[in-house]
Design a protein around this motif. Structure first.
Motif, short mmCIF file in Angstrom:
data_model
loop_
_atom_site.label_atom_id
_atom_site.label_comp_id
_atom_site.label_asym_id
_atom_site.label_seq_id
_atom_site.Cartn_x
_atom_site.Cartn_y
_atom_site.Cartn_z
N SER A 4 -12.18 14.33 -2.57
CA SER A 4 -13.10 13.19 -2.44
C SER A 4 -13.15 12.75 -0.97
O SER A 4 -12.35 13.21 -0.15
CB SER A 4 -12.63 12.03 -3.31
OG SER A 4 -11.41 11.53 -2.80
N SER A 48 -12.28 9.94 0.47
CA SER A 48 -11.06 9.28 0.97
C SER A 48 -9.91 10.26 1.06
O SER A 48 -9.06 10.17 1.94
CB SER A 48 -10.69 8.10 0.08
OG SER A 48 -10.46 8.52 -1.24
N GLN A 49 -9.89 11.24 0.14
CA GLN A 49 -8.83 12.26 0.22
C GLN A 49 -9.00 13.14 1.45
O GLN A 49 -8.03 13.61 2.03
CB GLN A 49 -8.82 13.11 -1.06
CG GLN A 49 -8.27 12.33 -2.25
CD GLN A 49 -8.51 13.03 -3.58
OE1 GLN A 49 -9.25 14.01 -3.65
NE2 GLN A 49 -7.89 12.51 -4.63
N VAL A 65 -7.37 11.26 4.18
CA VAL A 65 -5.92 11.43 4.10
C VAL A 65 -5.52 12.81 4.63
O VAL A 65 -4.52 12.96 5.33
CB VAL A 65 -5.43 11.24 2.64
CG1 VAL A 65 -3.95 11.59 2.50
CG2 VAL A 65 -5.67 9.81 2.18
N ASN A 68 2.55 9.47 -2.01
CA ASN A 68 2.31 8.08 -1.60
C ASN A 68 0.83 7.72 -1.54
O ASN A 68 0.42 6.65 -2.01
CB ASN A 68 2.96 7.84 -0.23
CG ASN A 68 3.10 6.38 0.08
OD1 ASN A 68 3.17 5.54 -0.81
ND2 ASN A 68 3.14 6.04 1.36
N GLU A 69 0.05 8.62 -0.97
CA GLU A 69 -1.35 8.27 -0.69
C GLU A 69 -2.33 8.66 -1.80
O GLU A 69 -3.42 8.12 -1.86
CB GLU A 69 -1.80 8.91 0.63
CG GLU A 69 -1.05 8.40 1.86
CD GLU A 69 -1.26 6.91 2.08
OE1 GLU A 69 -2.30 6.37 1.70
OE2 GLU A 69 -0.34 6.28 2.64
N ARG A 121 -1.39 5.74 -5.39
CA ARG A 121 -2.61 4.91 -5.28
C ARG A 121 -3.50 5.10 -6.51
O ARG A 121 -4.10 4.15 -7.00
CB ARG A 121 -3.38 5.26 -4.01
CG ARG A 121 -2.82 4.62 -2.74
CD ARG A 121 -3.78 4.79 -1.59
NE ARG A 121 -3.17 4.45 -0.31
CZ ARG A 121 -3.14 3.24 0.21
NH1 ARG A 121 -3.66 2.23 -0.43
NH2 ARG A 121 -2.58 3.03 1.39
N GLU A 148 -0.81 -0.49 -6.54
CA GLU A 148 -0.83 -0.75 -5.10
C GLU A 148 0.39 -1.54 -4.62
O GLU A 148 1.07 -1.16 -3.68
CB GLU A 148 -2.11 -1.51 -4.72
CG GLU A 148 -3.38 -0.70 -4.86
CD GLU A 148 -3.60 0.24 -3.70
OE1 GLU A 148 -2.80 0.25 -2.78
OE2 GLU A 148 -4.60 0.99 -3.74
N GLU A 149 0.65 -2.65 -5.31
CA GLU A 149 1.70 -3.55 -4.83
C GLU A 149 3.10 -3.02 -5.11
O GLU A 149 4.06 -3.46 -4.51
CB GLU A 149 1.54 -4.92 -5.48
CG GLU A 149 0.22 -5.57 -5.13
CD GLU A 149 -0.48 -6.15 -6.34
OE1 GLU A 149 0.11 -7.00 -7.00
OE2 GLU A 149 -1.61 -5.74 -6.63
N MET A 150 3.19 -2.05 -6.02
CA MET A 150 4.51 -1.53 -6.40
C MET A 150 4.82 -0.21 -5.70
O MET A 150 5.88 0.37 -5.92
CB MET A 150 4.54 -1.32 -7.92
CG MET A 150 4.05 -2.47 -8.73
SD MET A 150 5.37 -3.48 -9.30
CE MET A 150 5.79 -2.64 -10.80
N ARG A 151 3.89 0.27 -4.88
CA ARG A 151 4.08 1.59 -4.28
C ARG A 151 5.39 1.73 -3.52
O ARG A 151 6.09 2.73 -3.69
CB ARG A 151 2.90 1.94 -3.37
CG ARG A 151 1.73 2.52 -4.13
CD ARG A 151 0.72 3.14 -3.20
NE ARG A 151 0.32 2.22 -2.14
CZ ARG A 151 0.41 2.50 -0.85
NH1 ARG A 151 0.83 3.65 -0.45
NH2 ARG A 151 0.02 1.60 0.03
N PRO A 152 5.77 0.73 -2.69
CA PRO A 152 7.04 0.89 -1.95
C PRO A 152 8.24 1.10 -2.89
O PRO A 152 9.14 1.86 -2.58
CB PRO A 152 7.16 -0.42 -1.18
CG PRO A 152 5.77 -0.92 -1.05
CD PRO A 152 5.08 -0.50 -2.31
N THR A 177 1.07 -4.73 0.56
CA THR A 177 2.50 -4.48 0.71
C THR A 177 2.86 -4.68 2.18
O THR A 177 1.97 -4.70 3.04
CB THR A 177 2.87 -3.04 0.31
OG1 THR A 177 2.08 -2.14 1.10
CG2 THR A 177 2.59 -2.78 -1.15
N VAL A 216 -13.62 3.93 3.56
CA VAL A 216 -14.38 5.09 3.09
C VAL A 216 -14.37 5.15 1.56
O VAL A 216 -15.40 5.37 0.92
CB VAL A 216 -13.78 6.39 3.68
CG1 VAL A 216 -14.32 7.62 2.95
CG2 VAL A 216 -14.12 6.49 5.16
N GLU A 264 -17.10 5.97 -2.30
CA GLU A 264 -16.73 6.44 -3.64
C GLU A 264 -16.91 5.36 -4.70
O GLU A 264 -17.35 5.63 -5.80
CB GLU A 264 -15.27 6.91 -3.65
CG GLU A 264 -15.04 8.18 -2.87
CD GLU A 264 -13.57 8.50 -2.67
OE1 GLU A 264 -12.73 8.05 -3.47
OE2 GLU A 264 -13.27 9.17 -1.67
#
Lengths: 340, 430
Positions: free
Chosen positions: A32, A34-35, A38, A279-280, A284, A289-293, B47, B102, B107
């Protein structure tokens, strides 16, 4: 026991290389938007972490590598923006400046070893990073807000490098060439000397090896490619600030290297690729989002507990699995300390 | 065994009436069309150390969306649209902001993107330009003439900080000296310039140079000792992040400071009261009210049902979780929804035109004007009145609403002088 001859090994390697190249060329078109973004940053980070590994070959772990990347980014951005130098040349200037700064730093830093080197490298890096924030130098470095509207890589014919796919291919070429150079350095006599310094520095000195010079050489080469990664980053994102190259970023480089492993050339690459995808992309997409760390931290702990030699230690196991050699019981893992 | 089920005519009518009434209550006022959803991007730190200015904002937006959707959605043209927020954690990093922008724009097909702003904005800026997308920031210091599609329609950081100092000078004229500290970054610098201008305008002497500490600082004892050694009447914590305000206030308490404290924010101040005392926090000045404050019901306040919003926020996320940004992104949404309704479209450029028509807008605390040319090079900040808040008996209370444009009329030269000195004018930045 059947032993594959060198011809079939070369053939397999060539096939693997062509397959990998094919995958890397096709890959962005399967992702995609956004990917793809990344992916560009991931390729840049592959160069960053591989350059870091070159330094670790001598046994020294620096905490200044993120700042050295920043030196490349700042120099390239300033040379392109203030002096209107073409971006490709500015990138080379950025990489060269990073190498030069490493050369200067090597004089005080390589008077120390181990833990002392680690802490001193952190201090030296912070001095550089804080100078970018210093009010009196704001006219040059932009202060805490950094530099924005950095010139982008110029269009080539009809290729617009604002598009992530195009910039990805540019990065892929630059990084592939850089990795080839890093690989050749490691396999050369110089690279073997780096290993010797790591494991037997006193013995190396006793046979006439100037360990200071070789450590400096590793630091300068490593810094050059880190600076190049910084330049690629700066001209893509278009903005840099001192916090982007803080110790927090340095921790990421360390994590990639440690989780991937540094015994082989591909270890850090596996580390950065796997952890970035986790991670990305994965975390995601889970909408946490807020729990990723928290999840990311848990995965790191699990990886370190169950794979103390890094993700690279899985590769021989997987190879054996494919070759069906497990039954032969001939599979103790190669020592992680031995470079591939 | 057979059961015998009978229903009387009275029961039938009563049941039918009840079901009809309940259906009427639970049905929205407008029925959403099959695809009538308008998506809004939320691109902010969720975060990391700056998340206190991102996550509470997203929480506030969820309440806003629930209320608006339950009330029939946003009316645009002849259709009602359900609002859906799509969040992306930019980690306060420009490259993550670029990726997030983006994703949201290309998207997720959002029609508007709200950001905290600051360091991540330059990463998202090219996407805004190339894709013609309307973005908002809480930090007008992001504004510049090159960024026509970026607006600051709610918070006018750091300009509103002048109102707190002005109020102090009027109400506590015995305070004559101050010290200032802030983290050395893109939020701290312009904010310090603003406080320096405000103190100078108020005739309060700033002792020594402002202290800029590194964002990596964790031990604030030496810093507070240095400030207290100057024996100031006022300690100004500038626009420090919550992660700095709390240890700084604790240090001031532990080192026996007895004077006045002023800060841009005092997020989660109830925890500060717990860590120190009601007495110590008494009179602490900052700029962000709790929305259960009776003063929020004043006629000039444009925010929809502020007291109920606060209650709902506390109910959902807990007491003490209210912060400076809990309501701000929701307030921006009020403005956006109003503009989209008037424009009859969600097209970003048309919504922006509708938002700025007549040069005024309904900012949360009252009628305000689109302003900023002198300071930011573009009139994309909505500036009007702003509250001054003090902690009284452990609770935030609005003391007054003061006019930023009125202060600017009298002291714009001071502001520009200090902004220039710290290289914070739009033409000096990067």
């Amino acid at each position: 026991m059947h032993k594959p001859d060198s011809h079939s090994v070369n053939l397999a390697a060539a096939f693997g290389f062509v397959l990998l190249a094919g995958v890397l060329i096709v890959l962005p078109h399967l992702l995609s938007f956004s990917q793809q973004e990344v992916l560009v940053l991931l390729v840049i980070n592959v160069l960053l972490v591989c350059s870091y590994r070159l330094l670790t070959l001598t046994g020294e772990w620096s905490l200044a590598h993120a700042v050295i990347m920043g030196v490349g980014a700042y120099t390239s951005a300033l040379v392109a923006k203030k002096l209107s130098v073409p971006v490709p040349l500015a990138m080379l200037a950025g990489a060269s400046m990073a190498g030069f700064i490493a050369f200067l730093l090597s004089f005080p830093l390589f008077r120390m070893k181990g833990f002392y080197f680690l802490i001193a490298s952190f201090a030296a890096g912070e001095v550089i990073r804080l100078s970018w924030k210093w009010s009196d130098l704001t006219f040059l470095f932009g202060g805490p807000k950094g530099i924005k509207r950095i010139p982008a890589f110029p269009d080539f014919l009809t290729i617009d490098f604002y598009e992530p796919v195009n910039y990805y291919y540019l990065c892929l070429v630059v990084v592939a060439v850089s990795l080839l150079i890093l690989y050749r350095i490691e396999k050369s006599r110089i690279g073997l000397t780096f290993h010797a310094i790591h494991w037997q520095d006193k013995l190396a000195e006793s046979v006439g090896v100037n360990t200071f010079r070789y450590r400096t050489l590793a630091f300068v080469f490593s810094a050059f490619f880190a600076g190049l990664a910084g330049a690629l980053y700066a001209h893509y994102v278009g903005a840099i600030a001192p916090n982007r190259f803080s110790v927090e970023e340095m921790v990421y480089i360390l994590i990639w290297a440690i989780v991937g492993g540094t015994a082989t050339f591909y270890g850090p690459i596996i580390g950065v690729v796997v952890l970035t995808i986790v991670n990305e992309i994965v975390l995601r997409s889970l909408g946490v989002e807020e729990m990723r760390p928290m999840f990311y931290g848990a995965l790191l702990i699990i990886a370190i507990l169950f794979l103390p030699n890094g993700l690279e230690s899985l590769v021989p196991k997987i190879k054996r699995l494919f070759r069906g050699r497990d039954k032969e019981g001939n599979g103790s893992l190669a020592s992680p300390q031995v470079a591939e | 065994m057979t059961s015998k089920f009978t229903i009387s005519r009275r029961d039938f009518l009563a049941t039918t009436a009840a079901v009809t009434a309940m259906a009427g209550v639970s049905m929205p006022k407008f029925a959403f069309g099959k695809d009538n959803v308008v998506k809004i991007g939320f691109l902010a730190p969720l975060t990391g150390e700056v998340s206190a200015w991102g996550k509470p904002g997203l929480d506030g937006c969820k309440i806003w969306a629930d209320w608006v959707n339950a009330d029939g959605g946003v009316k645009i043209g002849d259709e009602a649209y359900k609002v859906e927020f799509i969040a992306y954690d930019d980690e306060y990093d420009p490259s993550k902001a670029r990726t997030g922008a983006v994703k949201l724009v290309k998207e997720d097909d959002v029609k508007f993107v709200m950001m905290l702003g600051g360091d991540p904005w330059p990463g998202a800026a090219p996407i805004a330009e190339k894709e013609n997308m309307l973005f908002s920031t809480l930090l007008p210091s992001d504004l510049s003439p090159e960024t026509e599609l970026l607006v600051a329609p709610c918070e006018v950081h750091p300009i509103y900080n002048v109102t707190g100092v002005e109020w102090l000078a009027e109400n506590k004229p015995e305070l004559k000296t101050a010290v200032v500290c802030a983290q050395d970054d893109s939020l701290g610098k312009p904010s310090v310039a603003t406080y320096l201008a405000a103190f100078e305008a108020a005739g309060i002497e700033v002792l020594d140079e402002p202290i800029f500490f590194d964002p990596a600082t964790t031990d604030f004892a030496p810093l507070m000792s240095k400030m207290l050694a100057l024996k100031p009447d006022i300690i100004c914590l500038d626009t420090c992040y919550a992660d700095y305000v709390h240890p700084l206030v604790e240090q001031a308490f532990q080192q026996g400071f007895k004077g006045q404290m002023i800060s841009c924010t005092a997020d989660f101040y109830e925890k500060l009261v717990e860590k120190t005392s009601k007495e110590f926090m008494e009179g602490f000045i900052f700029q962000f009210p709790d929305f259960d404050d009776p003063a929020m019901n004043a006629e000039h306040v444009n925010f929809n049902k502020p007291n109920d919003f606060y209650s709902e926020y506390v109910k959902r996320y807990g007491k003490g979780e209210w912060s400076a940004v809990s309501w701000e992104y929701a307030s921006i949404m009020d403005l956006w929804a109003d503009a989209a309704g008037r424009a009859g479209t969600t097209e970003p450029v048309k919504v922006l035109e509708a938002m700025k028509v007549g040069g005024t807008g309904r900012q949360a605390f009252g009628e305000a004007k689109w302003w900023g040319k002198e300071l930011f090079g573009i009139d994309n900040a909505l500036v009007g009145e702003w509250p001054v808040v003090a902690i009284k008996d452990g609770k935030a209370k609005i003391q007054d609403f003061k006019s930023i444009p009125a202060w600017w009329e009298k002291h714009s030269d001071l502001m520009i002088k200090h902004m220039k000195a710290l290289n914070q004018m739009y033409y000096q930045r990067g």
